[in-house]
Design a protein around this motif. Structure first.
Motif, mmCIF file in Angstrom:
data_model
loop_
_atom_site.group_PDB
_atom_site.id
_atom_site.type_symbol
_atom_site.label_atom_id
_atom_site.label_comp_id
_atom_site.label_asym_id
_atom_site.label_seq_id
_atom_site.Cartn_x
_atom_site.Cartn_y
_atom_site.Cartn_z
ATOM 1 N N SER A 1 -32.151 5.896 -18.266
ATOM 2 C CA SER A 1 -31.821 6.351 -16.908
ATOM 3 C C SER A 1 -32.969 6.083 -15.951
ATOM 4 O O SER A 1 -32.738 5.730 -14.785
ATOM 5 N N ARG B 1 -32.642 2.546 -14.973
ATOM 6 C CA ARG B 1 -31.579 2.369 -13.979
ATOM 7 C C ARG B 1 -32.015 2.870 -12.607
ATOM 8 O O ARG B 1 -31.677 2.275 -11.579
ATOM 9 N N ALA C 1 -30.558 7.479 -10.850
ATOM 10 C CA ALA C 1 -29.965 6.546 -11.812
ATOM 11 C C ALA C 1 -28.470 6.379 -11.560
ATOM 12 O O ALA C 1 -27.884 5.350 -11.908
#
Length: 196
Positions: free
Chosen positions: A73, A76, A126
């Motif tokens: 995450s 991201r 994220a």
């Protein structure tokens, strides 16, 4: 949080209402919220008690989950970084610039709150609401704080947070993932001392 009420201790609602000088209704509402956070347990026909501390297995399971979800995450979040996201991360880092020197919950709650907010912000950046909600439901920051209450680990966590934020602000996905993984592994190792 500061073990004034020990884990597994029974909660006397009447005593709480007298101590706080309020009626039963706000105390019961507060206990219901604490129950949803996993900090108290409601037992049928027996009332409320303080929840026990995490067991070693629960602790290990929690970190396994976090290691599966948070490093990717962070990657991201770095890939999707925006100017607003950079600002939000930098503002969060200024909300708690140094670890407290005391060992009481009142001293330490700012670091605990910062920790929860920063990890949640990264999950929000994220963009995966399912992961964010799953992590939120674990209430990991509250339960982990109860394990290491009073130990001087705040300054190391803040240094690690700064490294994560630096990678995120730079938009470096590999470094964001790596620093998040290192932070979680170090935190796990620091906190595992609670079981020795």
């Amino acid at each position: 949080m500061d073990h004034t009420l020990e884990p597994d201790a029974k909660i006397n609602i009447d005593a709480l209402t007298r101590l706080l000088e309020v009626s039963h209704t706000p105390v019961r509402e507060a206990l219901a919220r604490l129950e949803s956070d996993g900090l108290v347990i409601k037992l049928p026909l027996r009332g409320y008690s303080i929840s026990p501390l995490l067991t070693r297995k629960e602790f290990e399971d929690l970190y396994e989950l976090r290691l599966l979800l948070e490093p990717p995450s962070a990657r991201r979040a770095a890939e999707a970084m925006t100017p607003e996201g950079r600002r939000a991360l930098q503002e969060e880092m200024t909300s708690c610039e140094e670890a407290p020197s005391g060992s009481h919950y009142e001293d330490y709650k700012a670091v605990t709150a910062h920790d929860a907010r920063l990890h949640d912000l990264i999950m929000a950046l994220a963009g995966n609401d399912a992961i964010r909600l799953a992590l939120e439901r674990t209430h990991s920051h509250l339960h982990l704080f109860r394990l290491h209450y009073g130990s001087p680990i705040g300054s190391r966590a803040l240094e690690e947070h700064q490294a994560i934020v630096t990678a995120l602000v730079a938009g470096d996905p590999a470094e964001a993932e790596s620093t998040m993984r290192a932070h979680l592994e170090r935190a796990r190792d620091r906190l595992s001392a609670a079981f020795e």
